[in-house]
Scaffold this motif. Structure first.
Motif: not given
Length: 163
Positions: A95-117
Motif C-alpha cells: 500500500l505504501k508504494t502507491g503503485d495501483l497494481k500492488e494495491i490491487a493485489e492487496v484488494v484482490r487477495n483480501l476480498l477473496r479471503a473475506d469471501h471464503r472466511k
C-alpha cells in the motif's frame, strides 16, 4: 511542480484534484502547500510542495493503466503468509508504494479471503483502506461515480474466483 486543477495521487490517502496552492506558517516556518480534494470523500489534504515528490505524490494513471489494474484484480490470487503479522506487514508495504497494481493485489487477495472466511477487524480495515485508494483513482480516470467504481472492482475480483 503541480498546478491547480492537476489530478494527482497521494499514497495512503488516494487520488484527487489540486484545488489550490497556499502558503501557511506552521511553527513559525512559512511553507507552500498543495490543497488536494480527494475524489472518494469530501476531505481536503494539505501536502507541502517542497517534499511532495519524496512522499510519492504523482499524476494519476491513464485509462490503459486502469485496464491493467482490472486485469490484476481479475487474475489469480497470490499466496499470503499464514502469519497475521507478516501478512499485515507485506500488505502495508504494498500500500505504501502507491503503485495501483500492488494495491490491487492487496484488494484482490483480501476480498477473496473475506469471501471464503470473514476477515479479522484489522484486515477488514486494511481492505477498506486499500479499496478507497483504488476507488479514488478509478473515479478520476474513468470519470465514474464511487458506486460504479466499487462495483467495477468487486466484479473484477469476484469474476476471477469463478475462472
Amino acid at each position: 511542480m503541480f498546478t491547480i486543477g492537476d489530478k494527482v495521487a497521494y499514497p495512503m490517502h488516494g487520488a484527487g484534484v489540486i484545488e489550490g496552492i497556499e502558503e501557511q506558517t506552521i511553527l513559525g516556518t512559512p511553507r507552500r502547500y498543495y490543497v488536494l480534494r480527494l475524489s472518494h470523500s469530501d476531505m481536503k489534504v494539505m501536502v507541502p510542495v517542497e517534499n511532495s515528490q519524496q512522499v510519492g505524490v504523482r499524476y494519476i494513471v491513464g485509462a490503459s493503466d486502469i485496464d491493467d489494474v482490472v486485469s490484476v484484480l481479475h487474475s489469480d490470487s497470490t499466496p499470503m503468509s499464514d502469519n497475521w503479522n507478516k501478512r499485515n506487514r507485506d500488505n502495508m508495504e504494498k500500500l505504501k508504494t502507491g503503485d495501483l497494481k500492488e494495491i490491487a493485489e492487496v484488494v484482490r487477495n483480501l476480498l477473496r479471503a473475506d469471501h471464503r472466511k470473514k476477515l479479522s477487524t484489522g484486515e477488514k480495515k486494511m481492505l477498506n483502506n486499500a479499496k478507497q485508494l483504488l476507488l479514488s483513482e478509478f473515479v478520476l480516470v474513468k470519470n465514474i461515480s464511487v458506486d460504479n467504481a466499487d462495483q467495477m472492482i468487486e466484479d473484477a475480483v469476484l469474476e476471477g474466483i469463478e475462472h
